[in-house]
Design a protein around this motif. Structure first.
Motif, PDB file in Angstrom:
ATOM      1  N   LEU A   2      55.158  22.855 -55.707  1.00  0.00           N
ATOM      2  CA  LEU A   2      53.844  23.265 -56.197  1.00  0.00           C
ATOM      3  C   LEU A   2      52.726  22.388 -55.635  1.00  0.00           C
ATOM      4  N   ALA A   3      53.018  21.112 -55.413  1.00  0.00           N
ATOM      5  CA  ALA A   3      51.986  20.178 -54.939  1.00  0.00           C
ATOM      6  C   ALA A   3      51.404  20.609 -53.597  1.00  0.00           C
ATOM      7  N   VAL A   4      52.217  21.184 -52.724  1.00  0.00           N
ATOM      8  CA  VAL A   4      51.720  21.590 -51.400  1.00  0.00           C
ATOM      9  C   VAL A   4      50.729  22.743 -51.503  1.00  0.00           C
ATOM     10  N   GLN A   5      50.638  23.348 -52.695  1.00  0.00           N
ATOM     11  CA  GLN A   5      49.665  24.416 -52.932  1.00  0.00           C
ATOM     12  C   GLN A   5      48.500  23.926 -53.794  1.00  0.00           C
ATOM     13  N   GLY A   6      48.515  22.629 -54.122  1.00  0.00           N
ATOM     14  CA  GLY A   6      47.494  22.096 -55.001  1.00  0.00           C
ATOM     15  C   GLY A   6      47.681  22.537 -56.438  1.00  0.00           C
ATOM     16  N   LEU A   7      48.919  22.853 -56.797  1.00  0.00           N
ATOM     17  CA  LEU A   7      49.225  23.341 -58.137  1.00  0.00           C
ATOM     18  C   LEU A   7      50.122  22.355 -58.879  1.00  0.00           C
ATOM     19  N   SER A   8      50.334  22.637 -60.153  1.00  0.00           N
ATOM     20  CA  SER A   8      51.180  21.805 -61.001  1.00  0.00           C
ATOM     21  C   SER A   8      52.047  22.707 -61.866  1.00  0.00           C
ATOM     22  N   ILE A   9      52.943  22.084 -62.616  1.00  0.00           N
ATOM     23  CA  ILE A   9      53.804  22.870 -63.507  1.00  0.00           C
ATOM     24  C   ILE A   9      53.008  23.495 -64.642  1.00  0.00           C
ATOM     25  N   PHE A  10      51.791  23.033 -64.867  1.00  0.00           N
ATOM     26  CA  PHE A  10      50.973  23.582 -65.951  1.00  0.00           C
ATOM     27  C   PHE A  10      50.124  24.765 -65.498  1.00  0.00           C
ATOM     28  N   ASP A  11      50.116  25.031 -64.201  1.00  0.00           N
ATOM     29  CA  ASP A  11      49.350  26.159 -63.684  1.00  0.00           C
ATOM     30  C   ASP A  11      50.149  27.452 -63.704  1.00  0.00           C
ATOM     31  N   LEU A  12      51.448  27.361 -63.936  1.00  0.00           N
ATOM     32  CA  LEU A  12      52.318  28.527 -63.958  1.00  0.00           C
ATOM     33  C   LEU A  12      52.967  28.659 -65.326  1.00  0.00           C
ATOM     34  N   ASP A  13      53.471  29.840 -65.598  1.00  0.00           N
ATOM     35  CA  ASP A  13      54.202  30.069 -66.839  1.00  0.00           C
ATOM     36  C   ASP A  13      55.396  30.962 -66.517  1.00  0.00           C
ATOM     37  N   GLY A  14      56.581  30.454 -66.725  1.00  0.00           N
ATOM     38  CA  GLY A  14      57.781  31.216 -66.440  1.00  0.00           C
ATOM     39  C   GLY A  14      59.013  30.390 -66.732  1.00  0.00           C
ATOM     40  N   ALA A  15      60.157  31.015 -66.549  1.00  0.00           N
ATOM     41  CA  ALA A  15      61.421  30.356 -66.875  1.00  0.00           C
ATOM     42  C   ALA A  15      61.643  29.105 -66.036  1.00  0.00           C
ATOM     43  N   LEU A  16      61.065  29.064 -64.826  1.00  0.00           N
ATOM     44  CA  LEU A  16      61.274  27.918 -63.942  1.00  0.00           C
ATOM     45  C   LEU A  16      60.578  26.667 -64.450  1.00  0.00           C
ATOM     46  N   VAL A  17      59.373  26.822 -64.993  1.00  0.00           N
ATOM     47  CA  VAL A  17      58.576  25.647 -65.349  1.00  0.00           C
ATOM     48  C   VAL A  17      58.561  25.336 -66.842  1.00  0.00           C
ATOM     49  N   ARG A  18      58.917  26.276 -67.696  1.00  0.00           N
ATOM     50  CA  ARG A  18      58.832  26.027 -69.138  1.00  0.00           C
ATOM     51  C   ARG A  18      59.645  24.825 -69.589  1.00  0.00           C
ATOM     52  N   PRO A  19      60.924  24.710 -69.198  1.00  0.00           N
ATOM     53  CA  PRO A  19      61.672  23.516 -69.647  1.00  0.00           C
ATOM     54  C   PRO A  19      61.121  22.224 -69.064  1.00  0.00           C
ATOM     55  N   VAL A  20      60.522  22.292 -67.877  1.00  0.00           N
ATOM     56  CA  VAL A  20      59.926  21.106 -67.262  1.00  0.00           C
ATOM     57  C   VAL A  20      58.673  20.705 -68.044  1.00  0.00           C
ATOM     58  N   ARG A  21      57.874  21.674 -68.426  1.00  0.00           N
ATOM     59  CA  ARG A  21      56.670  21.394 -69.195  1.00  0.00           C
ATOM     60  C   ARG A  21      57.001  20.782 -70.549  1.00  0.00           C
ATOM     61  N   GLU A  22      58.100  21.203 -71.147  1.00  0.00           N
ATOM     62  CA  GLU A  22      58.494  20.666 -72.446  1.00  0.00           C
ATOM     63  C   GLU A  22      58.766  19.164 -72.381  1.00  0.00           C
ATOM     64  N   GLU A  23      59.228  18.686 -71.212  1.00  0.00           N
ATOM     65  CA  GLU A  23      59.489  17.252 -71.069  1.00  0.00           C
ATOM     66  C   GLU A  23      58.202  16.434 -71.180  1.00  0.00           C
ATOM     67  N   TRP A  24      57.072  17.061 -70.885  1.00  0.00           N
ATOM     68  CA  TRP A  24      55.778  16.379 -70.936  1.00  0.00           C
ATOM     69  C   TRP A  24      55.169  16.353 -72.333  1.00  0.00           C
ATOM     70  N   ARG A  25      55.694  17.184 -73.243  1.00  0.00           N
ATOM     71  CA  ARG A  25      55.052  17.338 -74.542  1.00  0.00           C
ATOM     72  C   ARG A  25      54.896  16.015 -75.301  1.00  0.00           C
ATOM     73  N   PRO A  26      55.929  15.130 -75.329  1.00  0.00           N
ATOM     74  CA  PRO A  26      55.734  13.858 -76.055  1.00  0.00           C
ATOM     75  C   PRO A  26      54.584  13.026 -75.507  1.00  0.00           C
ATOM     76  N   LEU A  27      54.431  12.990 -74.179  1.00  0.00           N
ATOM     77  CA  LEU A  27      53.337  12.230 -73.584  1.00  0.00           C
ATOM     78  C   LEU A  27      52.001  12.865 -73.918  1.00  0.00           C
ATOM     79  N   LEU A  28      51.917  14.183 -73.803  1.00  0.00           N
ATOM     80  CA  LEU A  28      50.661  14.873 -74.115  1.00  0.00           C
ATOM     81  C   LEU A  28      50.297  14.703 -75.586  1.00  0.00           C
ATOM     82  N   ASN A  29      51.292  14.718 -76.463  1.00  0.00           N
ATOM     83  CA  ASN A  29      51.033  14.496 -77.888  1.00  0.00           C
ATOM     84  C   ASN A  29      50.494  13.090 -78.135  1.00  0.00           C
ATOM     85  N   THR A  30      51.088  12.110 -77.430  1.00  0.00           N
ATOM     86  CA  THR A  30      50.608  10.725 -77.545  1.00  0.00           C
ATOM     87  C   THR A  30      49.156  10.622 -77.117  1.00  0.00           C
ATOM     88  N   ILE A  31      48.824  11.273 -76.010  1.00  0.00           N
ATOM     89  CA  ILE A  31      47.463  11.231 -75.494  1.00  0.00           C
ATOM     90  C   ILE A  31      46.492  11.874 -76.469  1.00  0.00           C
TER      91      ILE A  31
END
Length: 208
Positions: A175-204
Motif C-alpha cells: 500500500l505504501a507504494v501507492q501512498g496508502l495505508s491499511i486505514f484507507d481500505l476496508d476489506g478482509a485483507l486489512v481488517r485483522p491488521v487494523r484491529e492490531e492498531w486499536r490498542p494504540l489508537l485507544n491509548t492516543i
C-alpha cells in the motif's frame, strides 16, 4: 491539537510505516491531520507525494532544518523522526509532542539500543515528571517465533507496557507504494491488521 512523535535511535524499526499509518488513521477518522518530516531521506514526504489525489488529505510539514509551528487548523500531528538523532534533538521534538511512540523490533541488536534509548528518555524532564507519555509498539512480529518470544520477555523485563503488537505483513509495503495505508481500505485483507492498531489508537484518544 494532539501531537504524536514516532522515534527510536535504532534505524529500520518501522518508524515511517507507523507514522504514515497513524496519520492516515487520524485523517480517515475525520481529523485535520499533519505529517511532519524530520528525516533527510524524506520518506514521509515521498509517501505523501504518492498519496496525492488518493485517500483523505494529509498536510505535509518539513522540520528537517527547524521545528516550526504547525497550521492552527490541524487537530492531529504525527512527527516522523529519523534514526541516530542526538538526544538534544530528541528533547526538542518531545517538547513539541504529547505522546512518544517507540517502535521495537524482535531483534537482539535492537534490544540494547532500545533499552539505552528508553533510559535516556527517562532522564528528560517532561518524561521524568510524567508530563509526556511513552508508548512502546512491538513491531513486525511473527507468531510463535523465538524472536517474538524473546522480545516479549525483553519488554516484560523493562516493565514498560506495550501499546500495540503489530505483525509482519506485506500489505504495508504494497500500500505504501501507492501512498496508502491499511486505514484507507476496508476489506478482509486489512481488517485483522487494523484491529492490531486499536490498542494504540485507544491509548492516543485517551490522551487526547
Amino acid at each position: 491539537m494532539l501531537r504524536v512523535l514516532v522515534t527510536n535511535i535504532k534505524g529500520g524499526c518501522g518508524k515511517t510505516t507507523i507514522a504514515t499509518n497513524l496519520a492516515a488513521a487520524f485523517a480517515v477518522g475525520g481529523f485535520a491531520t499533519g505529517l511532519v518530516e524530520v528525516d533527510r531521506q524524506r520518506s514521509s514526504l515521498t509517501w505523501l507525494k504518492l498519496r496525492d489525489g488518493h485517500g483523505r488529505p494529509i498536510t505535509g510539514l518539513d522540520w528537517r532544518k527547524e521545528v516550526v509551528g504547525p497550521p492552527p487548523e490541524l487537530r492531529r500531528l504525527v512527527i516522523d523522526a529519523p534514526a541516530n538523532l542526538r538526544m538534544r534533538h530528541v528533547d526538542e521534538l518531545i517538547g513539541a509532542a504529547d505522546l512518544v511512540v517507540v517502535p521495537v523490533l524482535a531483534s537482539v541488536f535492537d534490544e540494547g539500543s532500545t533499552e539505552r534509548f528508553l533510559a535516556k528518555l527517562e532522564e528528560l524532564k517532561p518524561i521524568r515528571k510524567g508530563r509526556k507519555s511513552v508508548a512502546l509498539v512491538a513491531n513486525r512480529l511473527r507468531s510463535r517465533s523465538k524472536a517474538t518470544q524473546r522480545l516479549e520477555a525483553f519488554l516484560a523485563r523493562l516493565g514498560q507496557p506495550i501499546a500495540a503488537r503489530l505483525s509482519d505483513r506485506a500489505v504495508y509495503g504494497e500500500l505504501a507504494v501507492q501512498g496508502l495505508s491499511i486505514f484507507d481500505l476496508d476489506g478482509a485483507l486489512v481488517r485483522p491488521v487494523r484491529e492490531e492498531w486499536r490498542p494504540l489508537l485507544n491509548t492516543i484518544e485517551e490522551i487526547a
